[in-house]
Design an enzyme around this catalytic site. Structure first.
Site, PDB file in Angstrom:
ATOM      1  N   MET A   4      36.811  34.844  36.937  1.00  0.00           N
ATOM      2  CA  MET A   4      37.146  35.590  38.150  1.00  0.00           C
ATOM      3  C   MET A   4      38.556  35.299  38.671  1.00  0.00           C
ATOM      4  O   MET A   4      38.809  35.415  39.873  1.00  0.00           O
ATOM      5  CB  MET A   4      36.106  35.288  39.237  1.00  0.00           C
ATOM      6  CG  MET A   4      34.687  35.655  38.833  1.00  0.00           C
ATOM      7  SD  MET A   4      34.526  37.403  38.342  1.00  0.00           S
ATOM      8  CE  MET A   4      34.616  38.182  39.956  1.00  0.00           C
TER       9      MET A   4
ATOM     10  N   HIS B 103      34.450  44.191  31.269  1.00  0.00           N
ATOM     11  CA  HIS B 103      34.461  44.662  32.658  1.00  0.00           C
ATOM     12  C   HIS B 103      33.252  45.576  32.865  1.00  0.00           C
ATOM     13  O   HIS B 103      32.989  46.455  32.035  1.00  0.00           O
ATOM     14  CB  HIS B 103      35.760  45.424  32.939  1.00  0.00           C
ATOM     15  CG  HIS B 103      35.834  45.912  34.352  1.00  0.00           C
ATOM     16  ND1 HIS B 103      36.185  45.091  35.394  1.00  0.00           N
ATOM     17  CD2 HIS B 103      35.556  47.120  34.885  1.00  0.00           C
ATOM     18  CE1 HIS B 103      36.126  45.786  36.520  1.00  0.00           C
ATOM     19  NE2 HIS B 103      35.758  47.016  36.244  1.00  0.00           N
TER      20      HIS B 103
ATOM     21  N   GLU C 211      48.304  44.351  33.419  1.00  0.00           N
ATOM     22  CA  GLU C 211      47.710  45.281  34.392  1.00  0.00           C
ATOM     23  C   GLU C 211      46.210  44.989  34.523  1.00  0.00           C
ATOM     24  O   GLU C 211      45.475  45.065  33.529  1.00  0.00           O
ATOM     25  CB  GLU C 211      47.908  46.728  33.925  1.00  0.00           C
ATOM     26  CG  GLU C 211      47.441  47.740  34.945  1.00  0.00           C
ATOM     27  CD  GLU C 211      47.357  49.151  34.357  1.00  0.00           C
ATOM     28  OE1 GLU C 211      46.685  49.984  34.967  1.00  0.00           O
ATOM     29  OE2 GLU C 211      47.951  49.386  33.282  1.00  0.00           O
ATOM     30  N   LEU C 212      45.755  44.663  35.730  1.00  0.00           N
ATOM     31  CA  LEU C 212      44.363  44.254  35.933  1.00  0.00           C
ATOM     32  C   LEU C 212      43.378  45.322  35.449  1.00  0.00           C
ATOM     33  O   LEU C 212      43.433  46.469  35.900  1.00  0.00           O
ATOM     34  CB  LEU C 212      44.123  43.972  37.425  1.00  0.00           C
ATOM     35  CG  LEU C 212      42.709  43.499  37.782  1.00  0.00           C
ATOM     36  CD1 LEU C 212      42.420  42.137  37.163  1.00  0.00           C
ATOM     37  CD2 LEU C 212      42.507  43.468  39.278  1.00  0.00           C
ATOM     38  N   ASP C 213      42.500  44.936  34.550  1.00  0.00           N
ATOM     39  CA  ASP C 213      41.476  45.822  33.985  1.00  0.00           C
ATOM     40  C   ASP C 213      42.088  47.078  33.344  1.00  0.00           C
ATOM     41  O   ASP C 213      41.431  48.123  33.247  1.00  0.00           O
ATOM     42  CB  ASP C 213      40.437  46.234  35.043  1.00  0.00           C
ATOM     43  CG  ASP C 213      39.700  45.034  35.617  1.00  0.00           C
ATOM     44  OD1 ASP C 213      39.490  44.063  34.863  1.00  0.00           O
ATOM     45  OD2 ASP C 213      39.328  45.068  36.799  1.00  0.00           O
TER      46      ASP C 213
ATOM     47  N   GLU D  13      26.129  44.520  27.863  1.00  0.00           N
ATOM     48  CA  GLU D  13      27.310  43.665  27.645  1.00  0.00           C
ATOM     49  C   GLU D  13      27.019  42.641  26.551  1.00  0.00           C
ATOM     50  O   GLU D  13      27.895  42.312  25.745  1.00  0.00           O
ATOM     51  CB  GLU D  13      27.688  42.936  28.939  1.00  0.00           C
ATOM     52  CG  GLU D  13      28.178  43.854  30.043  1.00  0.00           C
ATOM     53  CD  GLU D  13      28.566  43.092  31.305  1.00  0.00           C
ATOM     54  OE1 GLU D  13      28.600  41.852  31.282  1.00  0.00           O
ATOM     55  OE2 GLU D  13      28.822  43.752  32.316  1.00  0.00           O
TER      56      GLU D  13
HETATM   57  C1  GRF Z   1      29.786  40.491  33.781  1.00  0.00           C
HETATM   58  O1  GRF Z   1      29.134  41.538  34.426  1.00  0.00           O
HETATM   59  C2  GRF Z   1      31.134  40.930  33.313  1.00  0.00           C
HETATM   60  O2  GRF Z   1      31.207  42.279  33.027  1.00  0.00           O
HETATM   61  C3  GRF Z   1      32.011  40.614  34.498  1.00  0.00           C
HETATM   62  O3  GRF Z   1      31.466  39.458  35.062  1.00  0.00           O
HETATM   63  C4  GRF Z   1      30.094  39.358  34.737  1.00  0.00           C
HETATM   64  C5  GRF Z   1      29.888  38.023  34.100  1.00  0.00           C
HETATM   65  O4  GRF Z   1      28.536  37.710  33.927  1.00  0.00           O
HETATM   66  N1  GRF Z   1      33.371  40.478  34.060  1.00  0.00           N
HETATM   67  P1  GRF Z   1      28.143  36.388  33.138  1.00  0.00           P
HETATM   68  O5  GRF Z   1      28.838  35.223  33.825  1.00  0.00           O
HETATM   69  O6  GRF Z   1      28.584  36.566  31.721  1.00  0.00           O
HETATM   70  O7  GRF Z   1      26.654  36.281  33.270  1.00  0.00           O
END
Ligand code: GRF
Length: 219
Positions: free
Chosen positions: A95, A114, A148-150, A179
């Protein structure tokens, strides 16, 4: 059978680490041609660090020193990643925003995931914003990181249909489940040499990847 050694990953996390765990399990199962060399967190108390230790992974906490000291964090992170022989940096729920010089010096060597169909909804609270916007489809994006962010080149997206009346929690959980499939997949592409970074852009299977691959999910 490849003669290439396993691709060494350095995974940066701030929280739960479910993507980190999914990637580690794929590596361990021998499905990716990659191995997790190091997990770094800017949050010493991150649950994901404990999970990483339980998985037997090397971990390192580098407490976030504040935005004004970001270069000090980056100096320590770079030293730890280099010492671990990391070839690909994987941001997984990390983050913090890395500086332009840090990212540029590692062009094509940093991935992020993301939770939206970029370029829609960069930034935070993506699931809530997608619901408020009345989106009928939503998902997640694996992309290369640029200053560039995201905004870096998109590689693979998961797409799901938003259900009528769906809650933010439900949508978030369904996107997260995808994911855990698409992030290991892209790392596998990279480990196999299918995904490359040339001429300042991604190439997949020998051709420039101009638009992301999209994988539809039903669940
Ligand atoms: C995920 O939703 C990812 O897309 C975002 O942060 C979240 C991380 O989740 N960047 P975790 O820590 O992998 O459970």
């Amino acid at each position: 059978m490849s003669t290439r050694g396993a691709l060494r990953l350095g995974i940066l996390i701030s929280g739960r680490g479910s993507n980190m765990a999914a990637i580690a399990q794929h590596c361990r199962a021998g499905r990716l041609g990659a191995e997790v060399a190091l997990v770094i967190s800017d949050q010493p108390a991150a649950a994901g660090l404990e999970t990483a230790r339980e998985l037997g992974l090397a971990t390192r906490a580098i407490p976030w020193p504040g935005a004004a000291q970001r270069s000090e964090f980056e100096r320590q992170a770079a030293a730890a990643l280099d010492a671990a022989g990391v070839e690909l940096i994987v941001l997984a729920g990390f983050m913090r925003i890395l500086s332009g010089p840090f990212v540029t010096a590692r062009a094509g060597r940093i991935l992020n995931i993301h939770p939206s169909l970029l370029p829609k909804f960069p930034g935070l609270h993506t699931h809530r914003r997608a619901l408020e916007a009345g989106e009928r489809a939503h998902g997640a994006t694996v992309h290369y990181v640029t200053p560039e962010l995201d905004g870096g080149p998109r590689l693979l997206q998961s797409r799901i249909a938003v259900r009528p009346g769906e809650s933010e929690e439900s949508l978030s959980a369904r996107v997260q489940a995808t994911e855990h499939i698409i992030y290991p997949k892209v790392i596998g592409w990279r480990a196999e040499g299918r995904l490359q970074w040339r001429e300042e852009r991604p190439w997949l299977d020998g051709a420039p990847l101009l638009t992301p691959v999209i994988e539809e999910f039903d669940a």
